[in-house]
Design a protein around this motif. Structure first.
Motif, PDB file in Angstrom:
ATOM      1  N   ALA A  10       0.834  -1.212   0.000  1.00 45.00           N
ATOM      2  CA  ALA A  10       0.000   0.000   0.000  1.00 45.00           C
ATOM      3  C   ALA A  10       0.864   1.254   0.000  1.00 45.00           C
ATOM      4  CB  ALA A  10      -0.944  -0.002   1.194  1.00 45.00           C
ATOM      5  N   GLN A  11       2.002   1.223   0.673  1.00 42.13           N
ATOM      6  CA  GLN A  11       2.913   2.365   0.674  1.00 42.13           C
ATOM      7  C   GLN A  11       3.599   2.531  -0.674  1.00 42.13           C
ATOM      8  OE1 GLN A  11       5.519   1.201   3.834  1.00 42.13           O
ATOM      9  NE2 GLN A  11       4.294   2.201   5.427  1.00 42.13           N
ATOM     10  N   LEU A  12       4.000   1.439  -1.266  1.00 48.69           N
ATOM     11  CA  LEU A  12       4.755   1.497  -2.516  1.00 48.69           C
ATOM     12  C   LEU A  12       3.902   1.921  -3.698  1.00 48.69           C
ATOM     13  CD1 LEU A  12       6.849  -1.751  -2.078  1.00 48.69           C
ATOM     14  CD2 LEU A  12       7.750   0.582  -2.089  1.00 48.69           C
ATOM     15  N   ASP A  13       2.611   1.600  -3.699  1.00 47.83           N
ATOM     16  CA  ASP A  13       1.825   1.859  -4.906  1.00 47.83           C
ATOM     17  C   ASP A  13       1.333   3.290  -5.108  1.00 47.83           C
ATOM     18  OD1 ASP A  13       2.306  -0.462  -6.137  1.00 47.83           O
ATOM     19  OD2 ASP A  13       0.476  -1.444  -5.584  1.00 47.83           O
ATOM     20  N   PRO A  14       1.158   4.184  -4.301  1.00 46.50           N
ATOM     21  CA  PRO A  14       0.570   4.260  -2.957  1.00 46.50           C
ATOM     22  C   PRO A  14      -0.955   4.373  -3.058  1.00 46.50           C
ATOM     23  CG  PRO A  14       1.313   6.425  -3.595  1.00 46.50           C
ATOM     24  CD  PRO A  14       1.611   5.489  -4.757  1.00 46.50           C
ATOM     25  N   CYS A  68      -6.038   1.655   0.829  1.00 48.66           N
ATOM     26  CA  CYS A  68      -5.345   0.490   1.381  1.00 48.66           C
ATOM     27  C   CYS A  68      -4.510   0.844   2.605  1.00 48.66           C
ATOM     28  CB  CYS A  68      -4.480  -0.155   0.308  1.00 48.66           C
ATOM     29  SG  CYS A  68      -5.437  -0.778  -1.092  1.00 48.66           S
ATOM     30  N   LEU A  69      -3.928   2.026   2.613  1.00 49.29           N
ATOM     31  CA  LEU A  69      -3.159   2.456   3.782  1.00 49.29           C
ATOM     32  C   LEU A  69      -4.060   2.575   5.010  1.00 49.29           C
ATOM     33  CD1 LEU A  69      -0.820   5.061   2.108  1.00 49.29           C
ATOM     34  CD2 LEU A  69      -0.093   2.978   3.292  1.00 49.29           C
ATOM     35  N   VAL A  70      -5.226   3.168   4.842  1.00 51.69           N
ATOM     36  CA  VAL A  70      -6.160   3.312   5.960  1.00 51.69           C
ATOM     37  C   VAL A  70      -6.673   1.939   6.401  1.00 51.69           C
ATOM     38  CG1 VAL A  70      -8.407   4.245   6.644  1.00 51.69           C
ATOM     39  CG2 VAL A  70      -6.816   5.672   5.355  1.00 51.69           C
ATOM     40  N   LEU A  71      -7.125   1.140   5.447  1.00 48.80           N
ATOM     41  CA  LEU A  71      -7.680  -0.183   5.764  1.00 48.80           C
ATOM     42  C   LEU A  71      -6.654  -1.065   6.460  1.00 48.80           C
ATOM     43  CD1 LEU A  71     -10.023  -2.277   5.427  1.00 48.80           C
ATOM     44  CD2 LEU A  71      -8.813  -3.014   3.370  1.00 48.80           C
ATOM     45  N   HIS A  72      -5.439  -1.120   5.927  1.00 47.27           N
ATOM     46  CA  HIS A  72      -4.458  -2.049   6.477  1.00 47.27           C
ATOM     47  C   HIS A  72      -3.765  -1.539   7.723  1.00 47.27           C
ATOM     48  CE1 HIS A  72      -5.272  -5.234   3.779  1.00 47.27           C
ATOM     49  NE2 HIS A  72      -5.401  -4.329   2.820  1.00 47.27           N
ATOM     50  N   THR A  73      -3.790  -0.241   7.958  1.00 49.07           N
ATOM     51  CA  THR A  73      -3.361   0.271   9.251  1.00 49.07           C
ATOM     52  C   THR A  73      -4.343  -0.201  10.326  1.00 49.07           C
ATOM     53  OG1 THR A  73      -2.226   2.172   8.323  1.00 49.07           O
ATOM     54  CG2 THR A  73      -2.938   2.358  10.624  1.00 49.07           C
ATOM     55  N   ALA A  74      -5.637  -0.089  10.039  1.00 47.28           N
ATOM     56  CA  ALA A  74      -6.663  -0.557  10.985  1.00 47.28           C
ATOM     57  C   ALA A  74      -6.586  -2.068  11.175  1.00 47.28           C
ATOM     58  CB  ALA A  74      -8.050  -0.147  10.491  1.00 47.28           C
ATOM     59  N   ALA A  75      -6.376  -2.814  10.093  1.00 45.62           N
ATOM     60  CA  ALA A  75      -6.274  -4.278  10.200  1.00 45.62           C
ATOM     61  C   ALA A  75      -5.049  -4.669  11.028  1.00 45.62           C
ATOM     62  CB  ALA A  75      -6.211  -4.900   8.810  1.00 45.62           C
ATOM     63  N   ALA A  76      -3.939  -3.966  10.840  1.00 44.28           N
ATOM     64  CA  ALA A  76      -2.723  -4.246  11.612  1.00 44.28           C
ATOM     65  C   ALA A  76      -2.953  -3.978  13.101  1.00 44.28           C
ATOM     66  CB  ALA A  76      -1.560  -3.414  11.085  1.00 44.28           C
ATOM     67  N   VAL A 132      -0.020 -13.136  -1.216  1.00 47.80           N
ATOM     68  CA  VAL A 132      -0.457 -11.981  -0.419  1.00 47.80           C
ATOM     69  C   VAL A 132      -0.037 -10.686  -1.117  1.00 47.80           C
ATOM     70  CG1 VAL A 132      -0.039 -10.720   1.746  1.00 47.80           C
ATOM     71  CG2 VAL A 132      -0.555 -13.171   1.802  1.00 47.80           C
ATOM     72  N   ILE A 133       1.195 -10.641  -1.580  1.00 45.20           N
ATOM     73  CA  ILE A 133       1.713  -9.445  -2.253  1.00 45.20           C
ATOM     74  C   ILE A 133       0.971  -9.204  -3.563  1.00 45.20           C
ATOM     75  CG2 ILE A 133       3.749  -8.437  -3.357  1.00 45.20           C
ATOM     76  CD1 ILE A 133       5.404 -10.149  -1.254  1.00 45.20           C
ATOM     77  N   ILE A 134       0.771 -10.239  -4.344  1.00 42.66           N
ATOM     78  CA  ILE A 134       0.073 -10.105  -5.625  1.00 42.66           C
ATOM     79  C   ILE A 134      -1.369  -9.671  -5.401  1.00 42.66           C
ATOM     80  CG2 ILE A 134      -0.786 -11.392  -7.623  1.00 42.66           C
ATOM     81  CD1 ILE A 134       1.901 -13.070  -7.321  1.00 42.66           C
ATOM     82  N   ASN A 135      -2.034 -10.271  -4.425  1.00 44.09           N
ATOM     83  CA  ASN A 135      -3.413  -9.876  -4.098  1.00 44.09           C
ATOM     84  C   ASN A 135      -3.465  -8.398  -3.719  1.00 44.09           C
ATOM     85  OD1 ASN A 135      -6.303 -10.405  -3.259  1.00 44.09           O
ATOM     86  ND2 ASN A 135      -5.420  -9.767  -1.315  1.00 44.09           N
ATOM     87  N   MET A 136      -2.511  -7.952  -2.890  1.00 41.59           N
ATOM     88  CA  MET A 136      -2.496  -6.535  -2.499  1.00 41.59           C
ATOM     89  C   MET A 136      -2.236  -5.634  -3.693  1.00 41.59           C
ATOM     90  SD  MET A 136      -3.343  -5.223   0.307  1.00 41.59           S
ATOM     91  CE  MET A 136      -2.654  -3.596   0.097  1.00 41.59           C
ATOM     92  N   THR A 137      -1.370  -6.070  -4.589  1.00 43.43           N
ATOM     93  CA  THR A 137      -1.094  -5.272  -5.782  1.00 43.43           C
ATOM     94  C   THR A 137      -2.355  -5.112  -6.616  1.00 43.43           C
ATOM     95  OG1 THR A 137       1.207  -5.989  -5.770  1.00 43.43           O
ATOM     96  CG2 THR A 137       0.370  -5.093  -7.830  1.00 43.43           C
ATOM     97  N   VAL A 138      -3.124  -6.187  -6.757  1.00 45.96           N
ATOM     98  CA  VAL A 138      -4.401  -6.103  -7.485  1.00 45.96           C
ATOM     99  C   VAL A 138      -5.311  -5.070  -6.819  1.00 45.96           C
ATOM    100  CG1 VAL A 138      -6.543  -7.360  -8.004  1.00 45.96           C
ATOM    101  CG2 VAL A 138      -4.313  -8.417  -8.468  1.00 45.96           C
ATOM    102  N   TRP A 139      -5.431  -5.138  -5.487  1.00 49.29           N
ATOM    103  CA  TRP A 139      -6.342  -4.223  -4.783  1.00 49.29           C
ATOM    104  C   TRP A 139      -5.859  -2.781  -4.822  1.00 49.29           C
ATOM    105  CZ3 TRP A 139     -11.209  -4.608  -3.657  1.00 49.29           C
ATOM    106  CH2 TRP A 139     -11.775  -5.880  -3.644  1.00 49.29           C
ATOM    107  N   THR A 140      -4.553  -2.563  -4.681  1.00 50.63           N
ATOM    108  CA  THR A 140      -4.074  -1.175  -4.737  1.00 50.63           C
ATOM    109  C   THR A 140      -4.332  -0.586  -6.116  1.00 50.63           C
ATOM    110  OG1 THR A 140      -1.794  -1.842  -5.261  1.00 50.63           O
ATOM    111  CG2 THR A 140      -2.319  -1.399  -2.937  1.00 50.63           C
ATOM    112  N   ARG A 141      -4.118  -1.368  -7.147  1.00 45.02           N
ATOM    113  CA  ARG A 141      -4.345  -0.873  -8.508  1.00 45.02           C
ATOM    114  C   ARG A 141      -5.832  -0.644  -8.762  1.00 45.02           C
ATOM    115  NH1 ARG A 141       0.842  -2.214 -11.026  1.00 45.02           N
ATOM    116  NH2 ARG A 141       2.171  -1.759  -9.259  1.00 45.02           N
TER     117      ARG A 141
END
Length: 168
Positions: A54-58, A62-70, A136-145
């Protein structure tokens, strides 16, 4: 198990992702490798990888969602805050650092470094775990895009509105 945001909601400013079947496919991938999936790799590691993508794509969504999930799985705010600086941190294990380096190589398509990054993972993970890390990384890349393309824009919640994650 949707995450609700108290102070934010998200608006699609470009298109509704439900206009195509692709969104359904992305949801199926999320069910297998997203933040609510049951994985064999450590939940902390999986969430750190999601945050880094989420940071790399940015991707604001995703940053908000995954900060809360973390936070929900017990990753402290200080660790979350410096995921981008993982190389200069002692709070990440050698295995997490190897996975974060691999995450960066896969997300940024670094063909020169990537073979060495895979080799570095082998010191900490078996082949099945590496395949799951990649998924996990590929799935996140799909969602960030997807979220970037649809224009998922954070908007402050006002009055009686309630925030929502719109992922599910």
């Amino acid at each position: 198990m949707a995450i609700r945001f108290e102070h934010l909601r998200f608006e699609n400013t470009r298109f509704d992702p439900d206009l195509t079947e692709f969104h359904d496919l992305a949801k199926q991938m999320a069910a297998k490798f997203g933040y609510t999936a049951e994985l064999s790799i450590d939940a902390r590691l999986a969430e750190l990888l999601r945050l880094r993508v989420a940071q790399l794509d940015p991707c604001s969504y995703c940053l908000v969602l995954h900060t809360a999930a973390a936070e929900r799985i017990g990753i402290d705010a200080e660790t979350i805050a410096h995921v981008a600086g993982w190389r200069e941190s002692a709070v990440f294990t050698d295995a997490e650092k190897a996975a974060l380096a691999y995450c960066e190589g896969l997300t940024t398509y670094d063909l020169v470094a990537f073979p060495g990054l895979h080799e570095r993972l082998l010191a900490h993970f078996d082949e099945a775990a590496i395949a799951e890390i990649a998924a996990v990384i590929i799935n996140m890349t799909v969602w960030t895009r997807l979220k970037l393309a649809q224009g998922a824009t954070p908007v402050p919640v006002v009055g009686g509105e309630s925030g929502t994650d719109r992922l599910g």
